[in-house]
Scaffold this active site. Structure first.
Site, mmCIF file in Angstrom:
data_model
loop_
_atom_site.group_PDB
_atom_site.id
_atom_site.type_symbol
_atom_site.label_atom_id
_atom_site.label_comp_id
_atom_site.label_asym_id
_atom_site.label_seq_id
_atom_site.Cartn_x
_atom_site.Cartn_y
_atom_site.Cartn_z
ATOM 1 N N HIS A 1 14.186 15.643 77.524
ATOM 2 C CA HIS A 1 15.352 16.334 76.991
ATOM 3 C C HIS A 1 16.650 15.911 77.676
ATOM 4 O O HIS A 1 16.678 15.596 78.861
ATOM 5 C CB HIS A 1 15.176 17.852 77.115
ATOM 6 C CG HIS A 1 14.971 18.335 78.519
ATOM 7 N ND1 HIS A 1 16.015 18.567 79.387
ATOM 8 C CD2 HIS A 1 13.834 18.629 79.211
ATOM 9 C CE1 HIS A 1 15.537 18.993 80.539
ATOM 10 N NE2 HIS A 1 14.218 19.032 80.469
ATOM 11 N N ASP A 2 17.718 15.852 76.887
ATOM 12 C CA ASP A 2 19.076 15.566 77.364
ATOM 13 C C ASP A 2 19.240 14.162 77.915
ATOM 14 O O ASP A 2 20.223 13.880 78.608
ATOM 15 C CB ASP A 2 19.512 16.597 78.418
ATOM 16 C CG ASP A 2 19.478 18.013 77.890
ATOM 17 O OD1 ASP A 2 20.298 18.338 77.012
ATOM 18 O OD2 ASP A 2 18.608 18.807 78.343
ATOM 19 N N GLY B 1 13.898 14.632 82.225
ATOM 20 C CA GLY B 1 15.085 15.153 81.576
ATOM 21 C C GLY B 1 16.378 14.668 82.210
ATOM 22 O O GLY B 1 16.424 14.328 83.395
#
Length: 268
Positions: free
Chosen positions: A121-122, A139
């Protein structure tokens, strides 16, 4: 009209370009957008607020846009953007972003992700990046253009990897890697520059000589690292390589910088 196999499930109002091809047993959520020429070969799962760029091909059992693997995620509406002309092979996974991060996971254009690779994520992945089998990003990782991630390498969360780097197979990356860096080892260390990649990108011998000189000055010169960094700054105006490396270092100094084992310079 999109070509959709009768065994596939596409929830309305998913946005599909007219020439999209969706193979057997694929599942698409309602907030998915597939741009022109996208092909999902079979058994592909695409969920969340996910956009897949033009002419990208996704192989069986890839799972894209599912919830981020974060204990802080509470179901917020976050996104995954995948660029154009990518190739995502079997069992590739990529999550949406988190509300506590930037909210979007981004994968650039012409990225190749081999079997089992993962983008957390991100993350922000640049253009023409190659993931070998089972290369994984935690992440909030950023990866610059033209970087190669070797098989089963693992990049720690919040780590930055500059453009045109080479991360060797089985390498653990837990510190920021300067542009053009070549990293090797279980606890990854710089072992020189990605000279092979520079040759493939058309850099001249003079440019590579300049790059090596800056690398030596920064990591093997006299004095502390900050003193060596200050001396490299004196070359910034005359050296595009020095300017690139300094720009990367100055952009974010939250994490330590990946450095060589002292006294070791790898020649190509």
């Amino acid at each position: 009209m999109p070509k959709i196999d009768p065994t596939a499930r596409v929830e309305n109002p998913a946005g599909l370009a007219d020439d999209v091809e969706i193979g057997p047993y694929c599942i698409l959520g309602p907030d998915v957008v597939l741009k022109a020429g996208v092909k999902l070969l079979s058994h592909v799962n695409v969920q969340g607020v996910t956009t897949i760029g033009a002419r990208t091909v996704v192989y069986p059992f890839a799972s894209l846009g599912t919830a981020p693997q974060s204990v802080h995620y509470k179901g917020e509406r976050t996104e995954l953007h995948i660029g154009a002309e990518c190739v995502l092979r079997e069992h590739v996974t990529a999550s949406t972003g988190t509300a506590g991060g930037v909210g979007v996971t981004r994968i650039g254009d012409q990225v190749m992700m081999m079997t089992g690779s993962h983008v957390g994520h991100d993350c922000a992945v640049g253009n023409q990046v190659i993931f070998a089998n089972n290369a994984v990003l935690g992440g909030h990782v950023s990866v610059g253009d033209f970087t190669f991630l070797g098989g089963q390498c693992a990049v720690h969360q919040f780590t930055r990897i500059g453009a045109q780097c080479m991360i060797s197979g089985l390498t653990g990356v837990r510190e920021d890697v300067i542009p053009f860096g070549n990293v090797l080892g279980q606890a990854g260390k710089l072992v020189g520059l990605n000279v092979v990649g520079m040759k493939r990108r058309g850099y001249s011998k003079a440019e590579m000589h300049e790059a090596r000189a800056v690398y030596r000055d920064l990591f093997f010169g006299e004095g502390t690292f900050d003193e060596r960094l200050a001396r490299v700054r004196e070359k910034e105006a005359q050296s595009p390589f020095a300017a690139t490396v300094l720009g990367f270092i100055d952009a974010d100094r939250k994490r330590p910088l990946c450095q060589p084992s002292r006294g070791v310079i790898k020649e190509e």
